[in-house]
Design a protein around this motif. Structure first.
Motif, PDB file in Angstrom:
ATOM      1  N   PRO A 140       0.807  -1.223   0.000  1.00 55.62           N
ATOM      2  CA  PRO A 140       0.000   0.000   0.000  1.00 55.62           C
ATOM      3  C   PRO A 140       0.844   1.278   0.000  1.00 55.62           C
ATOM      4  CG  PRO A 140      -0.888  -1.593   1.559  1.00 55.62           C
ATOM      5  CD  PRO A 140       0.428  -2.134   1.101  1.00 55.62           C
ATOM      6  N   GLN A 144       1.082   4.112  -3.000  1.00 59.98           N
ATOM      7  CA  GLN A 144       0.784   5.521  -2.750  1.00 59.98           C
ATOM      8  C   GLN A 144       1.975   6.402  -3.111  1.00 59.98           C
ATOM      9  OE1 GLN A 144      -1.938   7.045  -2.071  1.00 59.98           O
ATOM     10  NE2 GLN A 144      -3.344   5.474  -1.325  1.00 59.98           N
ATOM     11  N   TYR A 280      -2.534   8.437   3.574  1.00 60.98           N
ATOM     12  CA  TYR A 280      -3.354   7.268   3.246  1.00 60.98           C
ATOM     13  C   TYR A 280      -2.504   6.002   3.187  1.00 60.98           C
ATOM     14  CZ  TYR A 280      -7.693   9.807   2.105  1.00 60.98           C
ATOM     15  OH  TYR A 280      -8.847  10.549   2.160  1.00 60.98           O
ATOM     16  N   ILE A 284      -3.317   2.761   5.609  1.00 58.22           N
ATOM     17  CA  ILE A 284      -3.775   1.484   5.051  1.00 58.22           C
ATOM     18  C   ILE A 284      -2.756   0.384   5.306  1.00 58.22           C
ATOM     19  CG2 ILE A 284      -4.404   0.298   2.917  1.00 58.22           C
ATOM     20  CD1 ILE A 284      -5.447   3.046   1.939  1.00 58.22           C
ATOM     21  N   GLY A 288      -5.774  -2.350   7.446  1.00 56.95           N
ATOM     22  CA  GLY A 288      -6.428  -2.697   6.189  1.00 56.95           C
ATOM     23  C   GLY A 288      -7.914  -2.405   6.190  1.00 56.95           C
ATOM     24  N   ARG A 291      -9.640   0.852   4.454  1.00 55.39           N
ATOM     25  CA  ARG A 291      -9.677   1.099   3.005  1.00 55.39           C
ATOM     26  C   ARG A 291     -11.022   1.657   2.535  1.00 55.39           C
ATOM     27  NH1 ARG A 291      -8.100  -4.783   1.141  1.00 55.39           N
ATOM     28  NH2 ARG A 291      -9.474  -5.124   2.925  1.00 55.39           N
ATOM     29  N   ILE A 338      -6.533   3.141  -3.420  1.00 57.49           N
ATOM     30  CA  ILE A 338      -7.079   2.119  -2.532  1.00 57.49           C
ATOM     31  C   ILE A 338      -7.662   0.965  -3.343  1.00 57.49           C
ATOM     32  CG2 ILE A 338      -8.861   1.681  -0.779  1.00 57.49           C
ATOM     33  CD1 ILE A 338      -8.452   4.586   0.160  1.00 57.49           C
ATOM     34  N   ASP A 341      -5.408  -1.817  -3.577  1.00 56.51           N
ATOM     35  CA  ASP A 341      -5.230  -2.536  -2.315  1.00 56.51           C
ATOM     36  C   ASP A 341      -6.332  -3.560  -2.079  1.00 56.51           C
ATOM     37  OD1 ASP A 341      -2.848  -1.268  -1.465  1.00 56.51           O
ATOM     38  OD2 ASP A 341      -3.992   0.506  -0.912  1.00 56.51           O
ATOM     39  N   PHE A 342      -7.442  -3.449  -2.790  1.00 54.97           N
ATOM     40  CA  PHE A 342      -8.455  -4.506  -2.761  1.00 54.97           C
ATOM     41  C   PHE A 342      -8.106  -5.620  -3.750  1.00 54.97           C
ATOM     42  CE2 PHE A 342     -11.254  -1.094  -1.027  1.00 54.97           C
ATOM     43  CZ  PHE A 342     -11.678  -1.757   0.114  1.00 54.97           C
ATOM     44  N   LYS A 407     -18.676  -4.455  -1.094  1.00 56.22           N
ATOM     45  CA  LYS A 407     -17.776  -4.328   0.053  1.00 56.22           C
ATOM     46  C   LYS A 407     -17.825  -5.549   0.971  1.00 56.22           C
ATOM     47  CE  LYS A 407     -18.793  -1.057   3.017  1.00 56.22           C
ATOM     48  NZ  LYS A 407     -18.994  -1.668   4.353  1.00 56.22           N
TER      49      LYS A 407
END
Length: 430
Positions: A140, A144, A280, A284, A288, A291, A338, A341-342, A407
């Motif tokens: 993460p 970024q 951010y 993150i 986690g 997010r 983000i 990151d998923f 989600k």
């Protein structure tokens, strides 16, 4: 803090050097991509076009960029980072040079297509490079930081290129900027490696069209990939549209600011992006679960500030409100990161490029749609920016609905994967 995984690369100074070369390519690509944002009014005069035709420059560039994301992801997974980045540098440098020398609107459009094609090959490659050289727990923050350095390229556009345009003129400014592409190409060819010694990825069988279908289908089946796409879709485009084309005309023509002040506000968006990106990334990396709340909070703040600015009585918002709007728009880029990151934990290493390509399509599809909508609505309403920029809210509402739908499914899938990995670790013989 997320633990390192078995077999993770160690990072270190060599990793920072190699990754730095890769991210410098992305830095230059962003300079070229956003150069039209400070040259929009100049381009309209140079090529004698109106708002819709002017927006076509950015729309076509983003159309190519978005359409290339899955093919580029597949290319990165198959060919490696260095080859794809090198091809991207050649293409976006030729595009910038062609834009500098184009004598007509059609030729300038062709140059922006070439630029968009090369630009499309950079960010996914940089994400892949970071994953190959740094531990997963750093993912993460590394992502970024890549976005932050890219925004530094946007800063060069808003500060350096905008002044050069007025001092040196169109051709000299764009030809001179294209030399940066030559420089990063040399650095890339000399210094960049796909992965550290001893961390070669496992060979993956490639079977033509069947391999492509499997890669895309497997990535798309993961709810984390789809959620990542919608997070990217919903968060990125308000700032992208503002910086890429319509921010300067809005501030000058609708808000009555001079070009110098408008340029300073665009710079403020970039500086805010860089500061928020660092925050951010740290949050993150440690938490986690932050997010989705961070992404949704960014969307809510953006919608609120846009509504307040557009609805302000008299049409001209006060400077404090415009400054606040620009500060909040600066959070859009970090929030869009983000999405990766998923997708990252949802896909194995051999699918990271493909999954990142799917996610990266989201924000650019939204940006392209909004650029077109704003241009068409400006022409249809006689330059009514209130109506034109109201299209932002439509896409934000669509994106939020999809984020809320996916989600819980993504979180459930991540928990299942975590439990499975712990069970597997218990049964590994020592």
């Amino acid at each position: 803090m997320r633990p390192s995984l078995p077999g993770d690369p160690p990072g270190g100074r060599r990793a920072a050097l190699v990754w730095g070369v890769g991210v410098s390519v992305y830095f230059v690509a962003v300079i070229f991509r956003t150069s039209l944002g400070v040259a929009g009014l100049d381009a309209a005069q140079r090529f004698h076009v109106g708002a819709s035709a002017l927006s076509t420059f950015s729309i076509l560039q983003l159309l190519v960029y978005a359409g290339m994301q899955i093919p580029v992801g597949l290319m990165v997974d198959r060919l490696g980072t260095k080859k794809v980045l090198a091809l991207g540098v050649v293409l976006f440098t030729l595009g910038q040079l062609g834009f500098a020398l184009s004598p007509s609107y059609p030729m300038a459009l062709a140059a922006r297509v070439l630029l968009g094609c090369g630009d499309a090959m950079t960010f996914i490659s940089v994400l892949r490079l970071g994953g190959r050289w740094f531990p997963a727990r750093r993912g993460p923050l590394i992502a970024q930081l890549a976005g932050l350095i890219g925004m530094a390229g946007n800063l060069v556009s808003t500060v350096v290129l905008s002044r050069a345009l007025h001092g040196l003129g169109w051709t000299t400014t764009f030809v001179g900027s294209s030399l940066a592409g030559v420089l990063v190409l040399v650095l890339l060819l000399v210094l960049l490696k796909d992965h550290p010694e001893g961390y070669e990825p496992a060979p993956v069988p490639h079977a033509g069209a069947a391999y492509v279908r499997r890669q895309i289908a497997a990535s798309w089946r993961e709810p984390g990939t789809r959620l990542g796409l919608w997070v990217h879709f919903t968060t990125q485009f308000p700032a992208m549209v503002f910086l890429l084309l319509w921010g300067l005309p809005f501030l000058v023509e609708a808000q009555g600011l001079d070009r110098g002040t408008a340029g300073e506000l665009l710079t403020l968006v970039v500086l805010s992006n860089m500061a928020v990106g660092l925050a951010y990334g740290q949050i993150i990396a440690r938490h986690g679960g932050a997010r989705a709340p961070l992404a949704l909070a960014t969307v809510a703040a953006t919608a609120l500030l846009w509504a307040a600015t557009l609805a302000y009585p008299g049409g001209h918002a006060p400077m404090w409100l415009l400054v606040t709007l620009c500060l909040v728009l600066g959070a859009c880029g970090p929030a869009s990161m983000i999405g990766f990151d998923f997708a990252r934990p949802a896909n194995p290493p051999e699918r990271q490029g493909t999954a990142s390509g799917i996610v990266n399509m989201g924000g650019f599809i939204a940006s392209m749609t909004t650029l077109l909508a704003v241009g068409v609505l400006l022409d249809a309403t006689g330059d009514d920016y209130r109506i034109a920029f109201s299209s932002v809210f439509v896409l934000e509402a669509l994106g939020v609905a999809q984020i809320l739908r996916l989600k819980s499914r993504t979180h459930r899938r991540e928990r299942e994967r975590l439990v499975a990995s712990r069970v597997e670790a218990v049964h590994v013989p020592v």
